[in-house]
Design an enzyme around this catalytic site. Structure first.
Site, PDB file in Angstrom:
ATOM      1  N   GLU A 268     -15.405   5.744   0.557  1.00  0.00           N
ATOM      2  CA  GLU A 268     -16.044   4.956   1.489  1.00  0.00           C
ATOM      3  C   GLU A 268     -17.042   5.752   2.613  1.00  0.00           C
ATOM      4  OE1 GLU A 268     -12.801   3.674   4.183  1.00  0.00           O
ATOM      5  OE2 GLU A 268     -14.150   2.520   5.349  1.00  0.00           O
TER       6      GLU A 268
ATOM      7  N   SER B 287       0.059  11.907   1.782  1.00  0.00           N
ATOM      8  CA  SER B 287      -0.658  13.032   0.930  1.00  0.00           C
ATOM      9  C   SER B 287       0.369  14.352   0.836  1.00  0.00           C
ATOM     10  CB  SER B 287      -2.023  13.739   1.432  1.00  0.00           C
ATOM     11  OG  SER B 287      -1.800  13.917   2.654  1.00  0.00           O
TER      12      SER B 287
ATOM     13  N   GLU C 222       0.942  -1.164   0.206  1.00  0.00           N
ATOM     14  CA  GLU C 222       0.133  -0.028  -0.012  1.00  0.00           C
ATOM     15  C   GLU C 222       0.887   1.357   0.058  1.00  0.00           C
ATOM     16  OE1 GLU C 222      -4.279   0.714   2.065  1.00  0.00           O
ATOM     17  OE2 GLU C 222      -2.534   0.908   3.358  1.00  0.00           O
TER      18      GLU C 222
ATOM     19  N   ASP D 149     -12.559  -6.953   4.968  1.00  0.00           N
ATOM     20  CA  ASP D 149     -11.730  -5.966   5.546  1.00  0.00           C
ATOM     21  C   ASP D 149     -11.030  -6.335   6.727  1.00  0.00           C
ATOM     22  OD1 ASP D 149     -10.545  -3.187   5.335  1.00  0.00           O
ATOM     23  OD2 ASP D 149     -12.689  -2.312   5.444  1.00  0.00           O
TER      24      ASP D 149
HETATM   25  C1  BEZ Z   1      -2.009  11.052   4.626  1.00  0.00           C
HETATM   26  O1  BEZ Z   1      -0.820  10.819   4.776  1.00  0.00           O
HETATM   27  O2  BEZ Z   1      -2.276  12.237   4.277  1.00  0.00           O
HETATM   28  C2  BEZ Z   1      -2.974  10.424   5.561  1.00  0.00           C
HETATM   29  C3  BEZ Z   1      -2.469   9.304   6.062  1.00  0.00           C
HETATM   30  C4  BEZ Z   1      -3.586   8.479   6.909  1.00  0.00           C
HETATM   31  C5  BEZ Z   1      -4.682   8.885   7.008  1.00  0.00           C
HETATM   32  C6  BEZ Z   1      -5.303  10.228   6.500  1.00  0.00           C
HETATM   33  C7  BEZ Z   1      -4.413  10.626   5.652  1.00  0.00           C
HETATM   34 FE   FE2 Z   2      -9.841  -1.630   3.961  1.00  0.00          FE
END
Ligand code: BEZ
Ligand code: FE2
Length: 407
Positions: free
Chosen positions: A211, A146, A142, A310
């Site tokens: 989701e 962001s 995975e 899940d």
């Molecule tokens: C992110 O890296 O932006 C992030 C990671 C986990 C949950 C929500 C956002």
């Molecule tokens: Fe999931």
């Protein structure tokens, strides 16, 4: 050669009474016991017992083993309270989740007849348990991140994890694959790169998508419950992508999208037009307050879907029959017999097609993966077998993978 004979066999043409399967590591033939004993006079013969139903091994396309330590810790009822609780308890849950625990959860799946699963791996921590597990595993590495400042480092770590899973290919029943965490948590630049890697290496690709209502509002308006979350943990108040930009990044490569509960008709039609599929996790959706996937619409648009558990971060068991029972209850409006048959298909042949594996059907040439279940009594009609299987099965009575009896 080995022969298994059961009171009923779930074939691509429906349930067949008193059928027999001839197999080595693969299925060689499906016929009557008489025809197959004539064809293979030296074969070992096994009768699966009264009221037995032989299915292809079941497939759980979406599970997170790394969160197997959760039972009563995480907050259920709404997506944001749940996500907050994940952030709060993440370290302790991951710490408490060792190989032994993860392996025991693969066994729980095995006993519910799951011979193949798709493991969504955030850190690569469950690779060893998946290598040790009896099942075939599609190992979804995975990608998350962001924040552009950290994106390169996270992307490089992701590439390393892909390599580690590739080194386990072949001998260990592991298929390396890629998962994108979600539209809100993955920067579009690394998203594009990861999709390219999937395409170039022909790796199965998956992504959580639409989701929760909060996710939709954040991506559309930059508002709602995600706003304080991103302000608090990521020091930002704008989403990195839009629903359209995210969805179009997958246009040229069929992808297994998880949840899609909040997708509208246009988005579902787009998923359909690009050959994508959906992982439907009814219990997770219910527990996180995300709503119901309208499987009538999914079916109407001919989007292939699987029912999946899940992880234990949003569920109380990895038993696929618990999940199918929940699906029967959740989708309460349609004809029960049709729904039950559709649900069984969703965890056998449809799931196999989605994961691109040569399993999921009782027919010559497929891998000899079987889950045998025993009904408590003789069904009144073969038309009832799918529903009665879902209602009455806690565990498979026998499980075979690649022709080898595991349970
Ligand atoms: C992110 O890296 O932006 C992030 C990671 C986990 C949950 C929500 C956002
Ligand atoms: Fe999931």
């Amino acid at each position: 050669m080995n022969l298994i004979t059961a009171d009923y066999i779930y074939t691509p043409n429906g349930f067949v009474e008193n059928g027999t399967v001839a197999y080595n590591d693969k299925i060689e033939a499906v016929d009557t016991l008489q025809a197959l004993t004539e064809k293979y006079p030296d074969a070992d013969i096994h009768y699966a017992g009264k009221n037995s139903v032989l299915y292809p091994g079941f497939i759980n396309t979406h599970v997170h083993l790394e969160f197997s330590a959760n039972t009563t810790t995480l907050k259920y009822g709404g997506f944001m309270p749940w996500l907050d609780s994940v952030i709060k308890h993440r370290d302790e849950l991951i710490q408490a989740c060792d190989n032994r625990l993860m392996l025991s959860k693969t066994k729980e799946m095995l006993h519910s007849g799951i011979t193949t699963f798709g493991a969504i791996s955030s850190f690569g921590a469950e690779l060893e348990a998946c290598v040790e597990a009896a099942q075939r595993v599609v190992f979804f590495n995975e990608l998350i991140g962001s924040n552009a400042a950290y994106a390169d480092a996270l992307y490089n770590d992701f590439l390393e994890r892909i390599k580690a899973s590739q080194s386990c290919e072949e001998k260990d029943h592991i298929t390396p694959a890629i998962a994108i965490h979600s539209p809100y948590s993955v920067h579009p630049v690394i998203l594009q790169r990861a999709v390219q890697v999937a395409k170039q290496n022909n790796l199965p690709l998956s992504a959580h998508f639409l989701e929760s209502q909060a996710e939709r509002q954040w991506l559309e308006e930059g508002e709602g419950d995600f706003k304080p979350f991103f302000e608090k943990f990521f020091n930002t108040s704008t989403p990195v992508t839009s629903i359209k930009e995210f969805m179009h990044a997958f246009d040229t490569y069929p992808t297994h999208f998880t949840h899609c509960v909040q997708a509208n008709e246009d988005e579902l039609a787009h998923l359909s037009s690009k050959g994508h599929s959906i992982a439907h996790c009814p219990r997770s959706n219910r527990l996180l307050g995300c709503g119901r996937l309208e499987i009538e619409k999914v079916r109407g648009l001919k989007i292939p879907f699987s029912v999946a558990t899940d992880g234990l971060s949003s569920n109380w068991s990895l038993n696929l029959f618990d999940e199918l029972r929940a699906a029967v209850m959740m989708h309460h409006a349609g004809p029960l017999e049709t729904l039950s048959n559709l649900l069984i298909r969703s965890v056998t042949s449809d799931a196999a097609k989605i994961l691109r594996l040569n399993v999921g059907r009782i027919e010559a040439g497929r891998e000899a993966d079987f889950a045998i279940i025993s009904l408590p009594d003789t069904p009144s009609s073969v038309d009832d077998i799918a529903l009665q299987t879902i209602l009455h099965t806690q565990k498979a009575s026998e499980v075979y993978i690649g022709g080898e009896k595991i349970v």
